[in-house]
Design a protein around this motif. Structure first.
Motif, short mmCIF file in Angstrom:
data_model
loop_
_atom_site.label_atom_id
_atom_site.label_comp_id
_atom_site.label_asym_id
_atom_site.label_seq_id
_atom_site.Cartn_x
_atom_site.Cartn_y
_atom_site.Cartn_z
N SER A 139 0.84 -1.20 0.00
CA SER A 139 0.00 0.00 0.00
C SER A 139 0.87 1.25 0.00
N ASN A 140 0.37 2.27 -0.70
CA ASN A 140 1.08 3.55 -0.66
C ASN A 140 1.04 4.16 0.73
N GLY A 141 0.14 3.65 1.56
CA GLY A 141 0.08 4.09 2.95
C GLY A 141 1.38 3.80 3.68
N TYR A 190 -2.97 2.83 12.75
CA TYR A 190 -2.53 2.31 11.45
C TYR A 190 -1.14 2.88 11.11
N HIS A 191 -1.01 4.19 11.30
CA HIS A 191 0.24 4.85 10.89
C HIS A 191 1.44 4.30 11.66
N ARG A 205 -4.81 15.35 1.34
CA ARG A 205 -5.55 14.13 1.75
C ARG A 205 -6.96 14.12 1.12
N HIS A 215 -6.48 12.79 -2.27
CA HIS A 215 -6.26 11.35 -2.18
C HIS A 215 -7.58 10.61 -1.98
N GLY A 275 -8.98 -1.33 2.47
CA GLY A 275 -7.87 -1.09 1.56
C GLY A 275 -7.01 -2.33 1.42
N THR A 276 -6.05 -2.30 0.47
CA THR A 276 -5.16 -3.46 0.33
C THR A 276 -4.38 -3.66 1.61
N GLY A 277 -4.12 -2.58 2.32
CA GLY A 277 -3.46 -2.69 3.60
C GLY A 277 -4.40 -3.20 4.67
N LEU A 293 -11.90 1.57 4.97
CA LEU A 293 -11.37 2.64 4.13
C LEU A 293 -11.83 4.06 4.44
#
Ligand code: HEM
Length: 485
Positions: free
Chosen positions: A288-290, A331-332, A394, A397, A460-462, A466
């Motif tokens: 993930s881009n995250g 998450y971060h 954001r 995004h 999300g993929t992560g 979402l």
């Protein structure tokens, strides 16, 4: 500690006339003049001919996926040693090759493969342990180390001249998807030292360095937003959602896609854990881009703090502790385990050295009674504009996520030929799962019975729920701009 890096001298670290030297040496954190991208474009092949069996499979990856021969090719590979990997770029190349092959193997069939063969797992476990990365596709492997440039000046911000080295689908869309982030990383890298220097400024009578750093931050975010919006130019939402994204999926929260226990990393013949094979069931988040260290640096530099999704954070102020369970991680925070170790260490050290980022410094300066009202006002405004611009980024995004995930999730995969669905939409099924924040890696026990019912929240993929998650991240950015209340 991470292995020694081979990065070259970084001119961005140099203090120019009258500039303070940076307290943190960016080279120690594998940060280059291209930010979190390497100094030089990544290797396009492993130099030793010993690894040609891997490289040969990579040469035809997308074709083998289309005609369903990839798994048998991997099954026929010899188990190669990692002993001939020398410099760091070779380890990164090996990681890229192995994660592409692993995800192609898992998702490149009519059903997902629950077992990864030793030809992949044995070298992948060694390589990922060397790089301190999980043995799964990450932003580092897919984006940071997966590009070449045709730019005459080797300018990595020049998106039109960037090309992905590898894709699963062989499409321009997928290359563009990775390269937009690569260009953004390079552009964002330009302000890292300036932001650190601006935060370091302690001379209350010269606020200009800090104000200037914040203004450059705003200009940089505008450029990043411009690059982000170029996603629409060459990456079609339907291709992203139905063809590309399924390959990026992880092994956590993938019950609906046929991986209730995650993936068994088969390490060979001895042992008894799975049909007489040695190995381990593992669950990881997907690529993930995250996992971008750049965006987390922008947050840390400004003083944006992220909490656990839905833990009452939407009403808390930035910097305040929330009522959430102290054992829960955001998450971060969690996603840092998916970043290269030097970058993860950098984020940790920046937050430790500058708690609260610019927000703390600006708040302190504005609270003083010094007679520099004009400068103070300029500084306060620059800080507000900086937080607004990051929140605006954001928002952009979130619009991308709506176009590339939310809207296509309502439409079935298009038919390639009559009666035939486009291949590989296995993990697309996993986009609609229940639960809050899902999937935090190896041995994750955090599932909330999230079966694929088509009724749950989009993830999300992560593996995140979402929309609430992205909104919360945006709101936390807005709140960081509120200095006094
Ligand atoms: C088609 C393009 C994109 C799509 C569909 C997309 C989708 C997503 C999704 C689903 C998430 C939720 C977390 C997860 O699943 O891991 C997420 C988070 C995130 N994405 Fe993207 N993304 C895209 C492009 C980008 C780009 C180019 C960047 C820039 C590096 C980026 C940066 C982030 C960040 C930093 C997060 C974490 C949330 C935050 O801090 O606001 N994304 N993205």
């Amino acid at each position: 500690m991470s292995p020694p890096e081979t990065y070259h001298h970084n001119p961005h670290n140099d203090a120019h006339d009258g500039e303070r030297e940076l307290p943190l040496s960016l080279e120690d954190y594998a940060i280059t003049r291209n930010g979190f991208l390497p100094e030089e474009a990544p290797l396009t092949r492993l130099p030793s001919i010993y690894y040609s069996p891997w490289e040969s499979v990579m040469d035809t990856l997308s074709v083998s996926l289309t005609n369903r021969t990839l798994r048998s090719q991997v099954d026929q590979l010899p188990v190669l040693s990692t002993k001939l990997l020398a410099a760091e770029p070779e380890w990164r190349r090996a990681y890229l090759v192995l994660i592409f092959l692993a995800h192609a193997y898992i998702w490149g069939g009519d059903t997902a493969s629950e077992i990864l063969p030793p030809q992949l797992t044995l070298p992948l476990l060694t390589v990922s342990s060397h790089l301190h990365l999980p043995p799964v596709a990450t932003y580092a492997g897919l984006n940071l180390w997966n590009f070449r440039t045709t730019s005459p000046s080797h300018d990595f911000t020049d998106l039109d001249h960037l090309h992905a080295l590898h894709t699963f689908t062989g499409t321009e869309d997928e290359s563009w998807f990775y390269m937009v982030s690569a260009a953004m990383e390079a552009r964002g890298g330009e302000i890292i030292s300036g932001m650190l220097r601006g935060r370091e400024e302690e001379d209350m009578h010269d606020l200009q360095t800090t104000t200037q750093a914040l203004r450059e931050f705003v200009a940089c975010i505008a450029a990043l937003g411009g690059l982000l919006e170029r996603m629409y130019e060459r990456c079609r939402p339907g291709v992203y959602y139905h063809l590309i994204r399924p390959f990026l999926a992880g092994s956590s929260g993938m019950e609906g896609a046929g991986l209730p226990k995650g993936v068994f990393y088969d390490e060979g013949a001895s042992g008894e854990r799975c049909q007489g094979r040695k190995g381990q069931w593992r669950k990881y988040r997907g690529g993930s881009n995250g996992q971008s260290s750049l965006v987390q640096f922008l947050d840390a530099a400004l003083g944006v703090e992220h909490g656990v999704v839905g833990a009452g954070n939407s009403n808390s102020k930035a910097g305040e502790k929330t009522d959430s369970n102290p054992k829960e991680t955001s998450y971060h925070e969690e996603i840092r385990a998916y970043m290269p170790e030097p970058h993860r260490r950098f984020l940790r050290d920046v937050s430790a050295r500058y708690p609260g980022g610019m927000r703390t410094l600006v708040g302190e300066i504005l609270a003083t009674s010094m007679p520099l009202e004009t400068e103070k006002r300029a500084l306060g405004e620059a800080f507000q504009t900086a937080t607004q611009s990051l929140a605006g980024f954001r928002d952009k995004h979130m619009q991308i996520v709506a176009r590339y995930i939310i809207i296509p999730s309502r439409h079935p995969a298009p038919l390639k030929e009559e009666g035939e669905k486009v291949m590989n939409n296995l993990a697309t099924a996993s986009s609609r799962l229940g639960g809050k924040v899902k999937g935090n890696g190896d041995g994750d026990k955090g599932e909330k019975g999230g079966q694929c019912e088509g009724t749950g929240e989009l993830t999300g993929t992560g593996g995140t729920a979402l929309v609430p998650f992205l909104k919360q991240s945006r709101d936390e950015t807005v709140r960081a701009g509120v200095l006094f209340s």
